[in-house]
Design a protein around this motif. Structure first.
Motif, PDB file in Angstrom:
ATOM      1  N   ILE A 121       7.341  11.583  36.265  1.00 10.37           N
ATOM      2  CA  ILE A 121       6.722  12.772  37.125  1.00 10.37           C
ATOM      3  C   ILE A 121       7.143  12.060  38.563  1.00 10.37           C
ATOM      4  O   ILE A 121       7.536  12.960  39.586  1.00 10.37           O
ATOM      5  CB  ILE A 121       5.633  13.088  37.004  1.00 10.37           C
ATOM      6  N   LEU A 122       6.496  10.981  38.955  1.00 13.93           N
ATOM      7  CA  LEU A 122       6.451  10.528  40.055  1.00 13.93           C
ATOM      8  C   LEU A 122       8.043  10.130  40.723  1.00 13.93           C
ATOM      9  O   LEU A 122       8.156  10.243  41.606  1.00 13.93           O
ATOM     10  CB  LEU A 122       5.428   9.169  40.280  1.00 13.93           C
ATOM     11  N   ILE A 123       8.557   9.309  39.658  1.00 12.95           N
ATOM     12  CA  ILE A 123      10.053   8.913  40.024  1.00 12.95           C
ATOM     13  C   ILE A 123      10.995   9.922  40.673  1.00 12.95           C
ATOM     14  O   ILE A 123      11.676   9.865  41.443  1.00 12.95           O
ATOM     15  CB  ILE A 123      10.643   8.016  38.708  1.00 12.95           C
ATOM     16  N   ASN A 124      10.469  11.345  39.706  1.00 14.95           N
ATOM     17  CA  ASN A 124      11.415  12.456  40.102  1.00 14.95           C
ATOM     18  C   ASN A 124      10.992  13.227  40.959  1.00 14.95           C
ATOM     19  O   ASN A 124      11.715  14.417  41.568  1.00 14.95           O
ATOM     20  CB  ASN A 124      11.843  13.055  38.926  1.00 14.95           C
ATOM     21  N   GLY A 125       9.771  12.763  41.703  1.00 15.96           N
ATOM     22  CA  GLY A 125       9.119  13.611  42.726  1.00 15.96           C
ATOM     23  C   GLY A 125       8.608  15.053  42.298  1.00 15.96           C
ATOM     24  O   GLY A 125       8.432  15.846  43.232  1.00 15.96           O
ATOM     25  N   LEU A 126       8.428  15.149  40.865  1.00 20.32           N
ATOM     26  CA  LEU A 126       7.720  16.502  40.544  1.00 20.32           C
ATOM     27  C   LEU A 126       6.566  16.933  40.793  1.00 20.32           C
ATOM     28  O   LEU A 126       5.986  17.825  40.895  1.00 20.32           O
ATOM     29  CB  LEU A 126       8.002  16.261  38.848  1.00 20.32           C
ATOM     30  N   ASN A 127       5.807  15.546  41.065  1.00 23.24           N
ATOM     31  CA  ASN A 127       4.583  15.676  41.639  1.00 23.24           C
ATOM     32  C   ASN A 127       4.159  16.490  42.779  1.00 23.24           C
ATOM     33  O   ASN A 127       3.224  17.537  43.065  1.00 23.24           O
ATOM     34  CB  ASN A 127       3.568  14.340  41.681  1.00 23.24           C
ATOM     35  N   ARG A 128       5.355  16.424  43.604  1.00 28.87           N
ATOM     36  CA  ARG A 128       5.271  17.159  44.985  1.00 28.87           C
ATOM     37  C   ARG A 128       5.472  18.656  44.701  1.00 28.87           C
ATOM     38  O   ARG A 128       4.587  19.605  45.419  1.00 28.87           O
ATOM     39  CB  ARG A 128       6.239  16.670  45.916  1.00 28.87           C
ATOM     40  N   ASN A 129       6.161  18.872  43.765  1.00 26.48           N
ATOM     41  CA  ASN A 129       6.148  20.581  43.381  1.00 26.48           C
ATOM     42  C   ASN A 129       4.987  21.076  43.058  1.00 26.48           C
ATOM     43  O   ASN A 129       4.643  22.223  43.024  1.00 26.48           O
ATOM     44  CB  ASN A 129       7.198  20.487  42.243  1.00 26.48           C
ATOM     45  N   LEU A 130       3.912  20.130  42.289  1.00 29.33           N
ATOM     46  CA  LEU A 130       2.552  20.494  42.005  1.00 29.33           C
ATOM     47  C   LEU A 130       1.645  20.396  43.214  1.00 29.33           C
ATOM     48  O   LEU A 130       0.446  20.662  42.999  1.00 29.33           O
ATOM     49  CB  LEU A 130       2.404  19.762  40.830  1.00 29.33           C
ATOM     50  N   GLY A 131       2.105  19.937  44.600  1.00 28.21           N
ATOM     51  CA  GLY A 131       1.277  19.703  45.493  1.00 28.21           C
ATOM     52  C   GLY A 131       0.224  18.318  45.428  1.00 28.21           C
ATOM     53  O   GLY A 131      -0.818  18.637  46.074  1.00 28.21           O
ATOM     54  N   ILE A 132       0.775  17.449  44.618  1.00 29.58           N
ATOM     55  CA  ILE A 132       0.109  16.252  44.418  1.00 29.58           C
ATOM     56  C   ILE A 132       0.866  15.330  45.233  1.00 29.58           C
ATOM     57  O   ILE A 132       1.888  14.969  45.096  1.00 29.58           O
ATOM     58  CB  ILE A 132      -0.193  15.728  42.961  1.00 29.58           C
ATOM     59  N   PRO A 133      -0.021  14.570  46.380  1.00 28.55           N
ATOM     60  CA  PRO A 133       0.682  13.623  46.932  1.00 28.55           C
ATOM     61  C   PRO A 133       1.183  12.433  46.168  1.00 28.55           C
ATOM     62  O   PRO A 133       0.343  11.970  45.247  1.00 28.55           O
ATOM     63  CB  PRO A 133      -0.184  13.264  48.068  1.00 28.55           C
ATOM     64  N   ASP A 134       2.179  11.616  46.729  1.00 29.06           N
ATOM     65  CA  ASP A 134       2.599  10.502  45.681  1.00 29.06           C
ATOM     66  C   ASP A 134       1.584   9.400  45.403  1.00 29.06           C
ATOM     67  O   ASP A 134       1.334   8.819  44.484  1.00 29.06           O
ATOM     68  CB  ASP A 134       3.884   9.873  46.556  1.00 29.06           C
ATOM     69  N   GLY A 135       0.856   9.116  46.744  1.00 33.31           N
ATOM     70  CA  GLY A 135      -0.248   7.999  46.440  1.00 33.31           C
ATOM     71  C   GLY A 135      -1.262   8.448  45.404  1.00 33.31           C
ATOM     72  O   GLY A 135      -1.741   7.724  44.629  1.00 33.31           O
TER      73      GLY A 135
END
Length: 257
Positions: A121-135
């Motif tokens: 999820i983090l590698i593909n940046g899907l967390n940003r779509n959920l509004g969760i920052p990478d850190g």
């Protein structure tokens, strides 16, 4: 009379086993104990479980070079992971200690796969779509995996303690822990080899998701050997077994720290 006493002292000295003889005797005792099926088979499972490859090296470069997490934030992640590991030790000691080892290891191994795949999820940046920052996603992911890893690590120490027969329990347990650490090095090297094979570098992360996928799925392979734990002697009421389990608990706490 002094000459006779000197001769007797020399004879006594000659009869004492040398350090080399003692070492050979200890090695022979360890080998005789380790070759027993109720020791060898469970330890084969433990070492296979520890030696599966992981993608930590490539993922670390992804965190620092791709999403550019700062060193101080990575330090906070490390602290949080240590606290989570201590929580895992506490949870095992208070709630999970009486769960059958085979059942607990199976559950932890199966559960670790989807949790480990959350890195995709983090590698593909899907967390940003959920509004969760990478850190914050990296922090939460690492905390959960650390706690689960410690819960799985504790029964492995108990297995190592239970297989040690009375008489050589201290030496054999130390030897098994050395082999356990060696298996950890093999795990790192296999992960590094996979990372290199798929062309993942400190700047190229195109195939990092594939490496993470394969490494996580490989953790299921040792489950084919989990029935080896059936050879484990569960009766550890002897003094040697109790001492070994105490050592296992201490090792687990130190590892979490």
């Amino acid at each position: 009379q002094q000459q006779q006493q000197q001769q007797q002292a020399e004879q006594a000295q000659a009869q004492r086993p040398s350090n080399l003889d003692k070492l050979k005797g200890q090695a022979s005792e360890i080998w005789e104990a380790a070759r027993q099926p109720n020791v060898l088979l469970p330890m084969l499972f433990v070492l296979a479980w520890q030696a599966t490859p992981n993608a930590s090296s490539g993922f670390f470069y992804f965190l620092t070079n791709k999403i550019q997490l700062r060193p101080e934030f990575l330090g906070r992640v490390q602290v949080a992971s240590s606290v989570a590991s201590l929580f895992g030790v506490w949870l095992y000691q208070t709630r999970l200690k009486d769960v059958p080892i085979k059942k607990l290891l199976f559950a932890c191994t199966v559960l670790s796969v989807p949790l480990g795949l959350s890195q995709l999820i983090l590698i593909n940046g899907l967390n940003r779509n959920l509004g969760i920052p990478d850190g914050w996603f990296a922090l939460g992911d690492d905390v959960v995996l650390s706690a689960l890893g410690e819960i799985a690590f504790m029964p492995l120490l108990v297995v190592s303690a239970k297989v040690c027969p009375v008489g050589v329990e201290g030496t054999l347990f130390a030897t098994l822990m050395s082999l356990f650490n060696l298996a950890g090095i093999v795990s790192q090297e296999l992960g590094a080899a996979m990372t290199s094979f798929f062309g993942v570098t400190e700047t190229n992360f195109d195939n990092l998701g594939l490496v993470v996928l394969l490494c996580n799925l490989s953790s299921l392979v040792p489950l084919t050997l989990i029935n080896f734990l059936d050879r484990l002697t569960l009766d550890v009421e002897s003094e040697g077994g109790s001492e070994a389990e105490t050592s296992a608990s201490q090792v687990g706490t130190e590892e979490a720290k």
